[in-house]
Design an enzyme around this catalytic site. Structure first.
Site, PDB file in Angstrom:
ATOM      1  N   ARG A   1      -5.515   6.164  -7.658  1.00  0.00           N
ATOM      2  CA  ARG A   1      -5.152   7.576  -7.710  1.00  0.00           C
ATOM      3  C   ARG A   1      -5.063   8.072  -9.152  1.00  0.00           C
ATOM      4  O   ARG A   1      -5.528   9.162  -9.488  1.00  0.00           O
ATOM      5  CB  ARG A   1      -3.834   7.790  -6.970  1.00  0.00           C
ATOM      6  CG  ARG A   1      -3.912   7.452  -5.498  1.00  0.00           C
ATOM      7  CD  ARG A   1      -2.546   7.261  -4.869  1.00  0.00           C
ATOM      8  NE  ARG A   1      -1.769   8.500  -4.904  1.00  0.00           N
ATOM      9  CZ  ARG A   1      -0.501   8.569  -4.518  1.00  0.00           C
ATOM     10  NH1 ARG A   1       0.131   7.485  -4.082  1.00  0.00           N
ATOM     11  NH2 ARG A   1       0.136   9.727  -4.567  1.00  0.00           N
TER      12      ARG A   1
ATOM     13  N   LEU B   1       0.867  -1.168   0.000  1.00  0.00           N
ATOM     14  CA  LEU B   1       0.000   0.000   0.000  1.00  0.00           C
ATOM     15  C   LEU B   1       0.905   1.219   0.000  1.00  0.00           C
ATOM     16  O   LEU B   1       1.966   1.209   0.620  1.00  0.00           O
ATOM     17  CB  LEU B   1      -0.905   0.021   1.242  1.00  0.00           C
ATOM     18  CG  LEU B   1      -1.910  -1.112   1.414  1.00  0.00           C
ATOM     19  CD1 LEU B   1      -2.633  -0.975   2.755  1.00  0.00           C
ATOM     20  CD2 LEU B   1      -2.923  -1.141   0.271  1.00  0.00           C
ATOM     21  N   ASP B   2       0.497   2.271  -0.694  1.00  0.00           N
ATOM     22  CA  ASP B   2       1.282   3.497  -0.693  1.00  0.00           C
ATOM     23  C   ASP B   2       1.469   3.998   0.727  1.00  0.00           C
ATOM     24  O   ASP B   2       0.654   3.724   1.610  1.00  0.00           O
ATOM     25  CB  ASP B   2       0.586   4.584  -1.524  1.00  0.00           C
ATOM     26  CG  ASP B   2       0.436   4.189  -2.985  1.00  0.00           C
ATOM     27  OD1 ASP B   2       1.229   3.359  -3.458  1.00  0.00           O
ATOM     28  OD2 ASP B   2      -0.486   4.713  -3.639  1.00  0.00           O
ATOM     29  N   ARG B   3       2.514   4.787   0.917  1.00  0.00           N
ATOM     30  CA  ARG B   3       2.804   5.321   2.245  1.00  0.00           C
ATOM     31  C   ARG B   3       1.574   6.010   2.860  1.00  0.00           C
ATOM     32  O   ARG B   3       1.252   5.829   4.027  1.00  0.00           O
ATOM     33  CB  ARG B   3       3.952   6.329   2.167  1.00  0.00           C
ATOM     34  CG  ARG B   3       4.361   6.895   3.534  1.00  0.00           C
ATOM     35  CD  ARG B   3       5.187   8.171   3.372  1.00  0.00           C
ATOM     36  NE  ARG B   3       6.523   7.910   2.918  1.00  0.00           N
ATOM     37  CZ  ARG B   3       7.581   7.777   3.734  1.00  0.00           C
ATOM     38  NH1 ARG B   3       7.422   7.855   5.043  1.00  0.00           N
ATOM     39  NH2 ARG B   3       8.781   7.570   3.220  1.00  0.00           N
TER      40      ARG B   3
END
Length: 242
Positions: free
Chosen positions: A166, A54-56
């Site tokens: 996104r 998962l992205d930061r």
């Protein structure tokens, strides 16, 4: 701080990853000490192996394996779209009631310099289903508009392309709130003023379904929203649009 463990057995561990935490160190973040992998090693006393990422800035359900073999089995499920993932996000504008974003995405590679990501290779198919849960309209000027419109959306990406949600919502002109890479700088500026204590990417991995590597039974895990997202939704409650 300890991670919230949703499930653990001898083969794997499922956690609710907080926003702002990397899953593991990368080439551009070699010196990062506080990452999910390290926290889980300290917390469980066992070596853990990443399965997906998962992205930061993204919070939510994350699964890690306790052996390379288990990691490989689970990773194949993600690669073959054999998992089911549900996310929730806050986006700019009034999103349609439902739909499918079918827009191919090229590979992204991290790089040093002004731009963190470089597009490489040919585009690959990518589909993201979505259902709009709620519209909001706040009497706050944004750029040339006299009101700020937002949507809380439930999202189900079929694949797991890098930054798929996104990038897809940016393509639809509904970028995610708090997204410093693909988002709207006007919205983000207003949000920093309105909600100074809730500064994060408004994206949460709510649910994940996969097959257990040993029993082969389908398992579903749900991660509750964190305090920041709950606080934002509570503040938006008064601005619901029927």
């Amino acid at each position: 701080m300890s991670l919230e463990i949703l499930f653990e057995d001898e083969y794997l561990v499922v956690v609710n990853k907080p926003s702002g935490l990397l899953v593991h160190r990368t080439e551009l973040d070699k010196t990062e000490e506080d990452v999910v992998v390290q926290r889980l090693r300290d917390q469980t006393g066992r070596w853990v192996f990443p399965v997906h990422r998962l992205d930061r800035g993204t919070s939510g359900v994350l699964v890690m394996a306790f052996s390379p073999q288990t990691a490989r089995y689970l990773s194949e499920q993600f690669a073959n779209a054999a998992t089911a993932k549900t996310y929730h996000c806050l986006v700019r504008g009034f999103c349609p009631d439902q739909g499918v974003i079918d827009y191919p995405l090229a590979k992204l590679n991290e790089q040093k310099g002004m731009s963190r990501f470089k597009i490489e290779g040919t585009e690959k198919e990518a589909q993201t289903e979505f259902v709009c849960v709620q519209h909001y309209q706040l009497p706050v000027p944004v750029s040339r508009y006299d009101a700020m419109r937002l949507s809380w959306v439930e999202v189900s990406p079929k694949q797991g392309r890098k930054h798929q949600i996104r990038r897809h919502f940016k393509h639809q002109f509904h970028p995610l709130v708090g997204d410093t890479c693909y988002g709207c700088r006007h919205i983000n500026k207003v949000v920093r003023t309105l909600w100074p204590d809730e500064q994060r990417l408004m994206l949460h991995a709510s649910s994940l379904t996969f097959f257990h590597p040993h029993t082969h039974k389908s398992m579903t895990f749900n991660a509750p929203l964190d305090d920041q997202l709950n606080a934002v939704l509570a503040k938006l409650e008064a601005y619901k649009v029927a």
